[in-house]
Design an enzyme around this catalytic site. Structure first.
Site, mmCIF file in Angstrom:
data_model
loop_
_atom_site.group_PDB
_atom_site.id
_atom_site.type_symbol
_atom_site.label_atom_id
_atom_site.label_comp_id
_atom_site.label_asym_id
_atom_site.label_seq_id
_atom_site.Cartn_x
_atom_site.Cartn_y
_atom_site.Cartn_z
ATOM 1 C CB SER A 163 -0.956 0.013 1.199
ATOM 2 O OG SER A 163 -0.256 -0.245 2.395
ATOM 3 C CG ASP A 169 -2.616 4.945 8.224
ATOM 4 O OD1 ASP A 169 -1.420 4.659 8.427
ATOM 5 O OD2 ASP A 169 -3.151 4.845 7.103
ATOM 6 C CG HIS A 220 -0.922 3.785 4.528
ATOM 7 N ND1 HIS A 220 -1.588 3.042 5.495
ATOM 8 C CD2 HIS A 220 -0.452 2.899 3.623
ATOM 9 C CE1 HIS A 220 -1.515 1.751 5.168
ATOM 10 N NE2 HIS A 220 -0.829 1.641 4.043
#
Length: 360
Positions: free
Chosen positions: A116, A337, A340
């Protein structure tokens, strides 16, 4: 099959890390082929500066941004994180020009290969180009393994091949087996004009988030092994694939480098527990916690390869950006998160560095 090998693993890993530490001490930017630019410029050593001309695009006007990266849409209250540009110490970074990128790569196929974090960078580059040619016809395909954005007028296609480990996971009678010596997925990477690889984050996953049941190293099938050693072995398999299958006169190869996480505030000597509510980059050009072990593994493996691979050495400059993660502003995703990155945001700089490596 098991005991002797497992007993040796800590010793082997210790020897590897000693070697890697020595390599880091003597490490010079010119040691990895393809990283020395005109005038000896090191693109990856520098600092973050405020730049009112940023960002390159707005997420609301880009059709390729996933909700988990669209931090403004999901309520992030501050915008200062969008206003920083990377300033190398020894040279000026050329401004990204999407039209020039399309002109140079007309008729070409570019593929991001990885997890990702590759998705993050692929969406970023698609948006940066789209902002330069907002009326250009595009074809957008999202699938589980292979996705693409094609700029039809220029016949430029940006592919994303999703693979968490680069090496294969195969479903067998005993369960899902991570095969450190197998890379059949590489058949999909052939015929590209540019390849940008990435891997690391999934190598540390355990418990329910671990997508394999056993790991196979040669003839040995193990329930688990040291993850850094596994990464080293898997990355060597990838390196052999590149050396055997890539023609440098036809295909440029990049490795994205290790994208850091910010789950431990003590790493940057901060008062906060993690990246949540971090609003500014670290000042200066060094990260208190130092270089992650995975980055040393990448340097070690790249230094042994016969074919040229350009390391996009984004680790340190990304470590400084504790402010650039989605944290709680990532759509319907629960938790915080700090892995990312928001878009627009830090991956745009990764692509600006990619662009600089191509044009300088």
């Amino acid at each position: 099959m098991g005991f002797g090998y497992e007993a040796l693993l800590p010793l082997l890993l210790q020897a590897l890390l000693v070697t890697l530490a020595r390599a880091e001490l003597s490490y010079n930017v010119t040691n990895l082929r393809g990283r020395e630019l005109a005038g000896g410029c090191n693109l990856f050593q520098g600092k973050w500066v405020v730049d009112s001309s940023y960002p390159f695009y707005q997420a609301s006007s880009c059709p390729f941004v996933d909700p988990e990266f669209d931090c403004q849409k999901y309520g992030r209250p501050d915008t200062q994180y969008l206003k920083y540009s990377w300033k190398p110490d020894s040279c000026d970074l050329p401004r990204f020009d999407g039209m020039e990128f399309l002109r140079r790569w007309r008729g070409k196929k570019i593929m991001f290969v990885g997890d990702s974090l590759s998705l993050n960078q692929w969406e970023s580059l698609s948006c940066m180009i789209h902002a330069s040619v907002p009326k250009a016809k595009t074809t957008y395909v999202r699938q589980q393994t292979l996705s693409s954005v094609r700029f039809e007028d220029y016949e430029v296609t940006l592919y994303l091949y999703h693979t968490t480990y680069l090496v294969d996971i195969v479903r067998e009678g005993i369960g899902r087996v991570l095969k450190l010596n197998s890379i059949e997925g590489g058949n999909a990477w052939k015929g590209m004009d540019m390849l940008i690889f990435n891997s690391w984050h999934w190598w540390t996953h355990k418990g329910k988030s671990q997508p394999w049941d056993y790991v196979q190293d040669g003839a040995s099938v193990l329930k688990d092994m040291d993850r850094l050693m596994a990464f080293y072995k898997g990355l060597n398999t990838w390196a052999r694939w590149v050396d055997l299958n890539v023609d440098p006169s036809k295909t440029k190869v990049f490795f994205q480098g290790i994208s850091p996480t910010h789950y431990q505030g003590k790493e940057w000597k901060g008062a906060s527990k993690n990246c949540y509510r971090e609003l500014q980059p670290l000042t200066g050009s060094t990260y208190p916690a130092g270089t992650p072990s995975a980055a040393l593994v990448v340097n070690k493996v790249l230094s042994t390869m016969r074919k040229p691979v350009y390391l996009l050495d984004i680790t340190t400059l990304s470590q400084l950006r504790k402010d650039a993660h989605p944290s709680t502003y990532s759509g319907d995703h629960s938790g915080i998160d700090c892995s990312h990155w928001c878009l627009p945001g830090l991956p745009d700089t990764w692509n600006q560095l990619l662009y600089a490596a191509l044009v300088m």
